[in-house]
Design a protein around this motif. Structure first.
Motif, mmCIF file in Angstrom:
data_model
loop_
_atom_site.group_PDB
_atom_site.id
_atom_site.type_symbol
_atom_site.label_atom_id
_atom_site.label_comp_id
_atom_site.label_asym_id
_atom_site.label_seq_id
_atom_site.Cartn_x
_atom_site.Cartn_y
_atom_site.Cartn_z
ATOM 1 N N GLU A 41 40.140 -22.128 1.168
ATOM 2 C CA GLU A 41 39.705 -22.969 0.203
ATOM 3 C C GLU A 41 38.653 -22.313 -1.038
ATOM 4 O O GLU A 41 38.107 -23.003 -1.834
ATOM 5 N N GLY A 42 38.587 -21.026 -0.784
ATOM 6 C CA GLY A 42 37.953 -20.477 -1.838
ATOM 7 C C GLY A 42 36.781 -19.368 -1.572
ATOM 8 O O GLY A 42 35.929 -18.673 -2.487
ATOM 9 N N ARG A 43 36.523 -19.440 -0.193
ATOM 10 C CA ARG A 43 35.167 -18.540 0.113
ATOM 11 C C ARG A 43 35.460 -17.173 -0.110
ATOM 12 O O ARG A 43 36.640 -16.764 0.517
ATOM 13 N N ARG A 44 35.003 -16.182 -0.499
ATOM 14 C CA ARG A 44 35.091 -15.093 -0.742
ATOM 15 C C ARG A 44 34.460 -13.863 0.097
ATOM 16 O O ARG A 44 34.550 -12.722 -0.184
ATOM 17 N N VAL A 45 33.329 -14.426 0.700
ATOM 18 C CA VAL A 45 32.728 -13.197 1.763
ATOM 19 C C VAL A 45 33.002 -13.613 2.996
ATOM 20 O O VAL A 45 33.397 -14.619 3.410
ATOM 21 N N PRO A 46 32.602 -12.597 3.787
ATOM 22 C CA PRO A 46 32.907 -12.804 5.377
ATOM 23 C C PRO A 46 32.270 -13.858 6.027
ATOM 24 O O PRO A 46 30.997 -14.047 5.640
ATOM 25 N N GLN A 47 32.614 -14.657 6.941
ATOM 26 C CA GLN A 47 31.956 -15.709 7.494
ATOM 27 C C GLN A 47 30.594 -15.343 7.807
ATOM 28 O O GLN A 47 29.418 -16.223 7.529
ATOM 29 N N GLU A 48 30.283 -13.989 8.406
ATOM 30 C CA GLU A 48 29.084 -13.676 8.903
ATOM 31 C C GLU A 48 27.845 -13.626 7.751
ATOM 32 O O GLU A 48 26.707 -13.794 8.082
ATOM 33 N N TYR A 49 28.412 -13.532 6.513
ATOM 34 C CA TYR A 49 27.359 -13.430 5.335
ATOM 35 C C TYR A 49 27.224 -14.931 4.601
ATOM 36 O O TYR A 49 26.269 -15.021 3.772
ATOM 37 N N ALA A 50 28.368 -15.638 4.913
ATOM 38 C CA ALA A 50 28.170 -17.054 4.271
ATOM 39 C C ALA A 50 27.069 -17.847 4.665
ATOM 40 O O ALA A 50 26.577 -17.580 5.720
ATOM 41 N N VAL A 51 26.575 -18.693 3.664
ATOM 42 C CA VAL A 51 25.591 -19.660 3.937
ATOM 43 C C VAL A 51 26.352 -21.008 3.865
ATOM 44 O O VAL A 51 26.987 -21.316 3.149
ATOM 45 N N LYS A 52 25.253 -22.036 4.562
ATOM 46 C CA LYS A 52 25.784 -23.229 4.633
ATOM 47 C C LYS A 52 25.395 -24.102 3.333
ATOM 48 O O LYS A 52 24.412 -24.195 3.092
ATOM 49 N N GLU A 77 30.141 -7.213 -4.451
ATOM 50 C CA GLU A 77 29.120 -6.831 -4.237
ATOM 51 C C GLU A 77 27.913 -7.781 -4.753
ATOM 52 O O GLU A 77 26.871 -8.182 -3.903
ATOM 53 N N ILE A 78 28.153 -8.455 -5.756
ATOM 54 C CA ILE A 78 27.135 -9.358 -6.430
ATOM 55 C C ILE A 78 27.247 -10.569 -5.339
ATOM 56 O O ILE A 78 26.121 -11.022 -4.984
ATOM 57 N N LEU A 79 28.316 -11.037 -4.815
ATOM 58 C CA LEU A 79 28.325 -12.029 -3.978
ATOM 59 C C LEU A 79 27.638 -11.859 -2.879
ATOM 60 O O LEU A 79 27.061 -12.674 -2.363
ATOM 61 N N LEU A 80 27.778 -10.626 -2.030
ATOM 62 C CA LEU A 80 27.417 -10.380 -0.790
ATOM 63 C C LEU A 80 25.738 -10.248 -0.871
ATOM 64 O O LEU A 80 25.048 -10.660 -0.167
#
Length: 90
Positions: A18-29, A76-79
């Motif tokens: 669906e478009g998420r680009r960071v690993p699940q552990e770093y993603a925010v809800k 790197e920006i996304l993380l």
């Protein structure tokens, strides 16, 4: 040069498909444009919020986007942005 940051890129409720680009552990809800913009400001990326825009894969959802200076690799920006939002929510 500017980089586009769509909220879906760092959203933990979205899949990679669906478009998420960071690993699940770093993603925010459900990240908000304001949170992304504030985090980008702290990193010094000169953000500009563009409301009324839709991520191409989910064109029916008007999520908006944030344009930032691209002085680092996009991943790197996304993380950095997602880690900063996570820290600010605690």
């Amino acid at each position: 040069m500017k980089a586009v940051i769509w909220p879906v890129y760092i959203d933990s409720t979205k899949t990679k498909g669906e478009g998420r680009r960071v690993p699940q552990e770093y993603a925010v809800k459900s990240p908000k444009l304001r949170e992304i913009s504030n985090a980008a400001t702290k990193i010094g990326l000169n953000p500009e919020i563009e409301k009324g825009k839709s991520y191409p894969r989910s064109w029916w959802e008007i999520s908006g986007r944030v344009m930032v200076d691209k002085n680092l690799p996009k991943q790197e920006i996304l993380l950095k942005i997602s880690k900063m939002i996570k820290a600010s929510r605690k």
